[in-house]
Design an enzyme around this catalytic site. Structure first.
Site, PDB file in Angstrom:
ATOM      1  N   GLU A  53      54.040  38.900  35.852  1.00  0.00           N
ATOM      2  CA  GLU A  53      55.438  38.536  35.617  1.00  0.00           C
ATOM      3  C   GLU A  53      56.066  39.419  34.536  1.00  0.00           C
ATOM      4  O   GLU A  53      57.233  39.822  34.649  1.00  0.00           O
ATOM      5  CB  GLU A  53      55.545  37.066  35.191  1.00  0.00           C
ATOM      6  CG  GLU A  53      54.969  36.088  36.192  1.00  0.00           C
ATOM      7  CD  GLU A  53      53.535  35.710  35.879  1.00  0.00           C
ATOM      8  OE1 GLU A  53      53.205  34.513  35.968  1.00  0.00           O
ATOM      9  OE2 GLU A  53      52.731  36.627  35.538  1.00  0.00           O
ATOM     10  N   CYS A  55      53.767  33.507  29.958  1.00  0.00           N
ATOM     11  CA  CYS A  55      54.743  34.077  30.887  1.00  0.00           C
ATOM     12  C   CYS A  55      55.908  33.123  31.105  1.00  0.00           C
ATOM     13  O   CYS A  55      57.047  33.553  31.324  1.00  0.00           O
ATOM     14  CB  CYS A  55      54.066  34.383  32.220  1.00  0.00           C
ATOM     15  SG  CYS A  55      52.883  35.752  32.125  1.00  0.00           S
ATOM     16  N   ALA A  85      19.802  41.152  55.520  1.00  0.00           N
ATOM     17  CA  ALA A  85      19.757  41.857  56.800  1.00  0.00           C
ATOM     18  C   ALA A  85      18.499  41.399  57.527  1.00  0.00           C
ATOM     19  O   ALA A  85      17.456  41.193  56.909  1.00  0.00           O
ATOM     20  CB  ALA A  85      19.734  43.370  56.585  1.00  0.00           C
ATOM     21  N   GLU A 116      21.177  38.827  46.772  1.00  0.00           N
ATOM     22  CA  GLU A 116      20.697  39.810  47.746  1.00  0.00           C
ATOM     23  C   GLU A 116      19.218  39.664  48.107  1.00  0.00           C
ATOM     24  O   GLU A 116      18.671  40.530  48.768  1.00  0.00           O
ATOM     25  CB  GLU A 116      20.980  41.228  47.242  1.00  0.00           C
ATOM     26  CG  GLU A 116      22.441  41.616  47.315  1.00  0.00           C
ATOM     27  CD  GLU A 116      22.657  43.118  47.398  1.00  0.00           C
ATOM     28  OE1 GLU A 116      21.682  43.866  47.563  1.00  0.00           O
ATOM     29  OE2 GLU A 116      23.823  43.545  47.295  1.00  0.00           O
TER      30      GLU A 116
END
Length: 353
Positions: free
Chosen positions: A58, A92, A162, A295
């Site tokens: 902003e 903001c 995988a 992983e």
């Protein structure tokens, strides 16, 4: 008339989302935010948050407006509720008020307890017309890591593995010369994984994967930041020659009790429990880590699956057959997305919590 206005709102909010996504992976621990200023249906200013500690979207959008007198007859669009507290930057909501902007359109409320509706209240208390929920679903999806972190008190979790055509995540290493890893997918898939790593804050593997594959867990085939490396090594007995102990990237080692030298890592003691998922996630939440990619190996991934503590599973299917080895994790959810990557295939699953 109302439908036309709604379409206009959606068009401008979409631009906010496009701007915000430009900084994906760069704003942690802050969310991705884009903002535009519209005057007479024309964009006269725009901006996006680039990095924690720098100006919010902003602020940049307001600064970019050349003729500031137009602000008092303009609408500010932003995909996330404007902040209302003093942090590294001023609120903001206060700047919007001081700029005399009369109308603000917001994608979604900020889930952070420091904001969570306070920004909207400050705007409305100042007499600013404030609309909420324009493209709310898309705005939340953009910052799914940020929302998961604040709503579930843990990182957004991506499981990645995988597997071969016959359902194995790894071969029988005992019958392979040099105990070396065998690739299941292709180079295109591996580059995609490195891109993913650049977007997430942390990456986790178990001790067996660290020892057998000796991965670096870095971004090498893509540009971007390396994730924080995490290793679950309960007994703290991994050899110091492994690449994860090279000191090149910040690394945490989770263990039951530290053993020996520091190996250029931060050692974190966790309770002797199976599975260790909750202890690791509590520590990451405390450290303000909002996203985690897991992983491997199969045992570690299964810990998360069995606990039901995950958000996405990204599974590659390679054009290879192993016949024997380590069985790949099993997932019950219906695929949400499929993609062909040459001779390999990517299937994405979502955990509907």
């Amino acid at each position: 008339m109302r439908r036309t206005q709604e379409k206009e709102h959606q068009k401008f909010m979409l631009r906010c989302i496009e701007l915000a996504k430009t900084a994906e992976g760069l704003t942690y621990p802050n969310p991705m935010v884009g903002s535009i200023i519209v005057h007479n249906n024309k964009i006269i200013g725009e901006g996006f948050h680039r990095k924690a500690g720098e100006d919010h979207a902003e602020v940049i959008a307001i600064k970019s407006v050349k003729d500031k007198s137009l602000l008092q007859d303009s609408t500010l669009y932003v995909n996330l509720e404007p902040c209302s507290h003093y942090g590294r930057t001023a609120p903001c909501s206060l700047l919007i008020k001081e700029s005399k902007i009369p109308h603000v359109v917001i994608g979604s409320i900020d889930p952070n307890s420091k904001v969570a509706g306070r920004g909207v209240k400050q705007l409305r208390d100042a007499g600013i017309k404030t609309e909420i929920g324009i493209m709310e679903k898309e705005s939340k999806e953009l910052n799914h890591r940020f929302f998961t972190f604040h709503e579930h008190k843990r990182p957004y979790i991506i499981l990645k593995w995988a597997e071969s055509q016959d359902g194995f995540i790894d071969i029988n290493r005992e019958v392979v010369e040099g105990n070396r890893p065998t690739w299941i997918t292709n180079e295109l898939s591996r580059r995609l994984v490195h891109k993913w790593r650049s977007l997430e804050q942390a990456i986790l593997v178990g001790s067996n994967t660290a020892l057998k594959d000796n991965p670096s867990l870095t971004v090498r085939s893509w540009s971007g930041n390396n994730p924080l490396r995490l290793i679950l090594d309960r007994k703290d007995n991994l050899p110091e020659y492994l690449d994860i102990f090279n000191g090149g990237v910040e690394t945490f080692l989770y263990c039951y009790s530290p053993n020996g030298a520091d190996k250029k890592v931060t050692k974190i003691c966790i309770p002797n429990e199976i599975p260790p998922v909750n202890s690791i996630l509590k520590d990451l939440y405390k450290r303000n880590i909002q996203s985690l990619i897991v992983e491997g190996g199969a045992k570690l991934i299964n810990y998360f699956l069995e606990a039901g503590t995950w958000d996405e599973a990204r599974v590659f299917y390679g054009n290879v057959w192993f016949k024997e080895g380590i069985k790949a994790p099993k997932i019950k959810e219906i695929p949400s997305r499929k993609e062909n990557l040459g001779e390999s295939k990517l299937i994405v699953f979502q955990n509907n919590l």
